[in-house]
Write a protein that holds these residues in place. Sequence first.
Motif, mmCIF file in Angstrom:
data_model
loop_
_atom_site.group_PDB
_atom_site.id
_atom_site.type_symbol
_atom_site.label_atom_id
_atom_site.label_comp_id
_atom_site.label_asym_id
_atom_site.label_seq_id
_atom_site.Cartn_x
_atom_site.Cartn_y
_atom_site.Cartn_z
ATOM 1 N N UNK A 105 0.807 -1.219 0.000
ATOM 2 C CA UNK A 105 0.000 0.000 0.000
ATOM 3 C C UNK A 105 0.841 1.271 0.000
ATOM 4 N N UNK A 106 2.113 1.177 0.320
ATOM 5 C CA UNK A 106 2.973 2.351 0.182
ATOM 6 C C UNK A 106 3.103 2.755 -1.280
ATOM 7 N N UNK A 107 2.904 1.815 -2.191
ATOM 8 C CA UNK A 107 2.910 2.115 -3.620
ATOM 9 C C UNK A 107 1.531 2.542 -4.117
ATOM 10 N N UNK A 108 0.495 1.875 -3.647
ATOM 11 C CA UNK A 108 -0.832 2.082 -4.222
ATOM 12 C C UNK A 108 -1.684 3.087 -3.453
ATOM 13 N N UNK A 145 -0.690 5.057 0.057
ATOM 14 C CA UNK A 145 0.058 5.263 1.308
ATOM 15 C C UNK A 145 -0.770 5.881 2.423
ATOM 16 N N UNK A 146 -1.878 6.576 2.084
ATOM 17 C CA UNK A 146 -2.727 7.132 3.138
ATOM 18 C C UNK A 146 -3.272 6.045 4.054
ATOM 19 N N UNK A 147 -3.547 4.865 3.493
ATOM 20 C CA UNK A 147 -4.076 3.763 4.306
ATOM 21 C C UNK A 147 -3.050 3.299 5.329
ATOM 22 N N UNK A 148 -1.777 3.367 4.975
ATOM 23 C CA UNK A 148 -0.723 2.976 5.918
ATOM 24 C C UNK A 148 -0.726 3.907 7.117
ATOM 25 N N UNK A 149 -0.859 5.204 6.872
ATOM 26 C CA UNK A 149 -0.814 6.161 7.978
ATOM 27 C C UNK A 149 -2.103 6.164 8.790
ATOM 28 N N UNK A 150 -3.218 5.694 8.205
ATOM 29 C CA UNK A 150 -4.421 5.517 9.017
ATOM 30 C C UNK A 150 -4.194 4.441 10.064
ATOM 31 N N UNK A 151 -3.378 3.452 9.728
ATOM 32 C CA UNK A 151 -3.045 2.428 10.709
ATOM 33 C C UNK A 151 -2.202 2.996 11.847
ATOM 34 N N UNK A 152 -1.351 3.990 11.549
ATOM 35 C CA UNK A 152 -0.574 4.642 12.606
ATOM 36 C C UNK A 152 -1.513 5.346 13.589
ATOM 37 N N UNK A 153 -2.604 5.936 13.066
ATOM 38 C CA UNK A 153 -3.615 6.549 13.939
ATOM 39 C C UNK A 153 -4.218 5.494 14.865
ATOM 40 N N UNK A 154 -4.529 4.343 14.307
ATOM 41 C CA UNK A 154 -5.110 3.257 15.102
ATOM 42 C C UNK A 154 -4.144 2.811 16.193
ATOM 43 N N UNK A 155 -2.849 2.732 15.877
ATOM 44 C CA UNK A 155 -1.861 2.328 16.876
ATOM 45 C C UNK A 155 -1.795 3.347 18.013
ATOM 46 N N UNK A 156 -1.910 4.616 17.670
ATOM 47 C CA UNK A 156 -1.886 5.654 18.704
ATOM 48 C C UNK A 156 -3.068 5.499 19.652
ATOM 49 N N UNK A 157 -4.235 5.154 19.120
ATOM 50 C CA UNK A 157 -5.426 5.000 19.933
ATOM 51 C C UNK A 157 -5.370 3.758 20.814
ATOM 52 N N UNK A 158 -4.759 2.696 20.321
ATOM 53 C CA UNK A 158 -4.763 1.433 21.060
ATOM 54 C C UNK A 158 -3.519 1.212 21.914
ATOM 55 N N UNK A 200 9.051 6.073 3.352
ATOM 56 C CA UNK A 200 9.376 6.812 2.130
ATOM 57 C C UNK A 200 10.555 6.188 1.393
ATOM 58 N N UNK A 201 11.449 5.555 2.128
ATOM 59 C CA UNK A 201 12.646 4.964 1.530
ATOM 60 C C UNK A 201 12.328 3.691 0.752
ATOM 61 N N UNK A 202 11.284 2.971 1.167
ATOM 62 C CA UNK A 202 11.001 1.682 0.537
ATOM 63 C C UNK A 202 10.667 1.807 -0.957
ATOM 64 N N UNK A 203 9.719 2.673 -1.387
ATOM 65 C CA UNK A 203 9.486 2.793 -2.832
ATOM 66 C C UNK A 203 10.722 3.269 -3.590
ATOM 67 N N UNK A 204 11.485 4.183 -2.990
ATOM 68 C CA UNK A 204 12.712 4.653 -3.627
ATOM 69 C C UNK A 204 13.682 3.492 -3.824
ATOM 70 N N UNK A 205 13.785 2.626 -2.819
ATOM 71 C CA UNK A 205 14.674 1.464 -2.906
ATOM 72 C C UNK A 205 14.244 0.522 -4.026
ATOM 73 N N UNK A 265 8.188 9.954 -4.875
ATOM 74 C CA UNK A 265 7.560 9.076 -3.890
ATOM 75 C C UNK A 265 8.071 9.387 -2.484
ATOM 76 N N UNK A 266 9.384 9.550 -2.370
ATOM 77 C CA UNK A 266 9.969 9.817 -1.052
ATOM 78 C C UNK A 266 9.401 11.107 -0.452
ATOM 79 N N UNK A 267 9.357 12.164 -1.233
ATOM 80 C CA UNK A 267 8.861 13.442 -0.733
ATOM 81 C C UNK A 267 7.384 13.360 -0.372
#
Length: 258
Positions: free
Chosen positions: A52-55, A57-70, A160-165, A203-205
């Motif tokens: 999902x970082x390629x397709x 990436x917003x969904x990845x950061x929504x999971x970070x929100x969930x981690x903050x809550x839990x 951000x580094x993963x797609x660049x890699x 992608x990185x930026x």
Amino acid sequence: MLPTTSRHTAAGGLASRDAARHTAGAKRYKYLRRLLHFRQMDFDFALWQMLYLFTSPQRVYRNFHYRKQTKDQWARDDPAFLVLLSVWLCVSTVGFGLVLDMGFVETLKLLLWVVFIDCIGVGLLISTLMWFITNKYLLKQPGPDFDVEWGYAFDVHLNAFYPLLVILHFLQLFFINHIVVINSDWFLGYFVGNTLWLVAIGYYLYITFLGYNALPFLKNTVVLLYPFALLALLYFLSVSLGWNFTRGLCWFYQYRVR
């Protein structure tokens, strides 16, 4: 009075222990300890994030929100993503060694350079710089409950580094000596090669911007998109003047292992 005091004391003890579990040192210890226990890592979820970082990436950061809550932290507590990223880095670097006709010792030297300098060293530097800038200049309301975790800044860099890699260290391998030879001076070669660099750095930026824009206590995160103007200018100059970034990377890698 005694039972009330006892309850207050017990509550205070629980609160202090809970606070101790959420200190930076405790989080770092838990993260490093899990590096030694592969069975506790969720590699399926890490692979999902990489996709999902390629397709999306917003969904990845929504999971970070969930981690903050839990779990009351923004940064990852599972090193599975870092482990898989390291595997990608090692495999792609060996691929570079094969494409550039390096021997075993030269490829090993290149691998050590890429892992410890390019990935870890530069990653620590960029993460620390972004952690300082965001906490110094982009906070809406400075305070102990409103700050960017250093671990989160490091996670944003890894995301951000993963797609660049993948683009520059894996996909590009198929174009260096085959399909379209981008390690050359002809127009189509450096046009394709520099376009890959444009997409990878773009992608990185963008993923870096999404990472900090996802934090509700930061302001003016749009400034993180300003480097796109410089990137576009550099791209058009490189194509117009015949600069070949891929050829420079290949030369640099070969110079490193001499």
